[in-house]
Design a protein around this motif. Structure first.
Motif, short mmCIF file in Angstrom:
data_model
loop_
_atom_site.label_atom_id
_atom_site.label_comp_id
_atom_site.label_asym_id
_atom_site.label_seq_id
_atom_site.Cartn_x
_atom_site.Cartn_y
_atom_site.Cartn_z
N PRO A 77 -32.63 -41.09 42.56
CA PRO A 77 -32.87 -42.22 43.46
C PRO A 77 -31.63 -43.08 43.75
N THR A 78 -30.73 -43.21 42.81
CA THR A 78 -29.54 -44.06 43.04
C THR A 78 -28.44 -43.32 43.78
N ALA A 79 -28.61 -42.02 44.03
CA ALA A 79 -27.56 -41.24 44.70
C ALA A 79 -28.11 -40.49 45.91
N PHE A 80 -29.07 -41.11 46.59
CA PHE A 80 -29.60 -40.47 47.80
C PHE A 80 -28.45 -40.23 48.79
N HIS A 81 -27.56 -41.21 48.92
CA HIS A 81 -26.32 -41.05 49.67
C HIS A 81 -25.20 -41.04 48.63
N ARG A 82 -24.37 -40.00 48.66
CA ARG A 82 -23.25 -39.94 47.72
C ARG A 82 -22.09 -39.26 48.40
N ALA A 83 -20.90 -39.80 48.20
CA ALA A 83 -19.69 -39.20 48.74
C ALA A 83 -18.59 -39.27 47.68
N VAL A 84 -17.75 -38.25 47.69
CA VAL A 84 -16.59 -38.20 46.80
C VAL A 84 -15.35 -38.22 47.69
N PHE A 85 -14.41 -39.08 47.35
CA PHE A 85 -13.18 -39.27 48.11
C PHE A 85 -12.01 -38.83 47.23
N LEU A 86 -11.12 -38.00 47.76
CA LEU A 86 -9.99 -37.49 46.98
C LEU A 86 -8.68 -37.96 47.60
N PHE A 87 -7.85 -38.56 46.77
CA PHE A 87 -6.54 -39.05 47.17
C PHE A 87 -5.49 -38.37 46.31
N VAL A 88 -4.32 -38.08 46.89
CA VAL A 88 -3.27 -37.39 46.16
C VAL A 88 -1.93 -38.08 46.37
N SER A 89 -1.02 -37.84 45.43
CA SER A 89 0.34 -38.38 45.53
C SER A 89 1.02 -37.81 46.77
N PRO A 90 1.84 -38.61 47.43
CA PRO A 90 2.58 -38.09 48.58
C PRO A 90 3.67 -37.10 48.16
N HIS A 91 3.93 -36.99 46.87
CA HIS A 91 4.93 -36.07 46.33
C HIS A 91 4.21 -34.88 45.70
N GLY A 92 4.12 -33.78 46.42
CA GLY A 92 3.37 -32.62 45.96
C GLY A 92 3.78 -32.12 44.59
N GLY A 93 5.04 -32.27 44.24
CA GLY A 93 5.51 -31.82 42.94
C GLY A 93 4.99 -32.64 41.78
N ASP A 94 4.41 -33.80 42.07
CA ASP A 94 3.89 -34.67 41.01
C ASP A 94 2.39 -34.51 40.77
N LEU A 95 1.75 -33.61 41.48
CA LEU A 95 0.30 -33.51 41.41
C LEU A 95 -0.21 -33.16 40.02
N HIS A 96 0.62 -32.56 39.19
CA HIS A 96 0.20 -32.23 37.83
C HIS A 96 0.29 -33.43 36.88
N ARG A 97 0.87 -34.51 37.34
CA ARG A 97 1.03 -35.70 36.49
C ARG A 97 -0.27 -36.51 36.44
N PRO A 98 -0.55 -37.13 35.31
CA PRO A 98 -1.75 -37.97 35.22
C PRO A 98 -1.71 -39.11 36.24
N GLY A 99 -2.80 -39.28 36.97
CA GLY A 99 -2.91 -40.37 37.95
C GLY A 99 -2.34 -40.05 39.31
N ALA A 100 -1.82 -38.82 39.52
CA ALA A 100 -1.27 -38.44 40.82
C ALA A 100 -2.37 -37.93 41.76
N VAL A 101 -3.52 -37.63 41.21
CA VAL A 101 -4.69 -37.24 41.99
C VAL A 101 -5.82 -38.15 41.52
N ARG A 102 -6.47 -38.80 42.45
CA ARG A 102 -7.55 -39.72 42.08
C ARG A 102 -8.77 -39.45 42.94
N ALA A 103 -9.92 -39.41 42.30
CA ALA A 103 -11.19 -39.21 42.99
C ALA A 103 -12.04 -40.45 42.81
N PHE A 104 -12.72 -40.84 43.87
CA PHE A 104 -13.63 -41.99 43.84
C PHE A 104 -14.99 -41.52 44.32
#
Length: 175
Positions: free
Chosen positions: A126-153
């Motif tokens: 009932p609390t997630a009848f509407h649900r969306a996941v948003f993905l944001f990434v570092s502008p530096h592709g080489g840093d994507l393996h670093r903690p906090g360089a990819v964030r999901a909301f």
């Protein structure tokens, strides 16, 4: 999360992503074309495959693969619950959005780029009848393996909420 005045400033590089995705798709097409043009039709370089094309470990899962295509901009508005790649996020809850600080890379402290959003409702929750996941990434592709360089909301709302009618609207419908 609260609605900052500078969300658009914090979500930088948004218009660049669709072009990057197109370039990546073209590069992949070239790689596939190059691999097919070697003139050698033998499978000597392919390792032997098991006789059984499908091996099940008893935990059968269903997968759906998709692809991206341009959509009319009016269908990408938040009231139509879009799943999309690139552009600007269509926040499900227009009041409870990430702050500018939350939209920064924890490694470089630079604003993250919006990559995609997926609408993923849960009918039996009932609390997630509407649900969306948003993905944001570092502008530096080489840093994507670093903690906090990819964030999901994740954002979710019940069926009855202050932002959307109980029944879905069709694109082009008047509110």
């Amino acid at each position: 999360m609260s609605a900052p005045d500078d969300v658009d400033d914090a979500v930088h590089g948004l218009d660049r992503l669709p072009e990057d995705a197109e370039n990546a798709a073209r590069a992949m097409d070239e790689i596939v074309a190059d691999s097919d043009d070697d003139g050698d039709d033998t499978d000597d370089d392919v390792p032997d495959q098991p006789d059984d094309d499908y091996e099940s470990d008893g935990d059968d899962q269903e997968w759906a693969l998709g692809f991206c295509e341009r959509a009319p901009s009016e269908t990408l508005q938040r009231q139509f619950f879009p799943s999309k790649v690139g552009g600007r996020p269509a926040w499900l809850d227009p009041v409870d959005v990430p702050t500018a600080a939350q939209l920064k890379c924890l490694y470089t402290r630079e604003p993250l780029d919006f990559l995609l959003q997926v609408y993923a409702s849960v009918d039996d929750e009932p609390t997630a009848f509407h649900r969306a996941v948003f993905l944001f990434v570092s502008p530096h592709g080489g840093d994507l393996h670093r903690p906090g360089a990819v964030r999901a909301f994740r954002s979710q709302l019940p069926r009855v909420n202050p932002f959307y009618p109980d029944e879905p609207r069709e694109p082009g419908a008047v509110r």
